[in-house]
Motif scaffolding. Structure first.
Motif: not given
Length: 129
Positions: A72-86, A96-108
């Motif tokens: 999950q840490g790897i997944n969050l790092n990838q999401i953070t990297k992509r978010a920074n790029e965007l 993006y927040y509702e479809e990508i970031i929020l579901p991962h945080v909820s799963d964690l």
């Protein structure tokens, strides 16, 4: 003859180190024999086996937890990297927040709660034994 009268004897051979251990353990008893009788009465082989099984389950759970957290840490790092790029492109929006970031945080959060519950159940079983 009374049922509770102690008429049976057991001979026990100890080395010096074992004798010292017995003496130290028996300090709170009037006699060493009383300590030995009490220790044997309290010994429960089935309880010991259950404790060991619970400890092994806990160790397995902690190992599984560590692997899952790493993934999950790897997944969050990838999401953070992509978010920074965007963000730098000005393309990060609510969607993006509702479809990508929020579901991962909820799963964690669900995963952490599940692991905490499993650990709690194992600790309760350890205390019951």
């Amino acid at each position: 003859m009374k049922e509770d009268k102690r008429i049976n004897r057991i001979n026990l051979h100890l080395n010096n180190k074992e004798l010292e251990l017995f003496k130290n353990k028996a300090k709170n008893y009037n006699q060493m024999a009383a300590m030995i009788r009490d220790a044997v009465a309290q010994f429960n082989d089935k309880g010991t086996v259950k404790r060991i099984e619970s400890l092994n389950k806990l160790a397995d759970l902690i190992t599984e937890f560590n692997h899952e957290i790493s993934k999950q840490g790897i997944n969050l790092n990838q999401i953070t990297k992509r978010a920074n790029e965007l963000i730098y492109k000005g393309e990060l929006g609510k969607e993006y927040y509702e479809e990508i970031i929020l579901p991962h945080v909820s799963d964690l959060k669900k995963m952490m709660n599940n692991i905490k519950k499993q650990q709690s159940d194992i600790f309760k079983r350890l205390l019951e034994i």
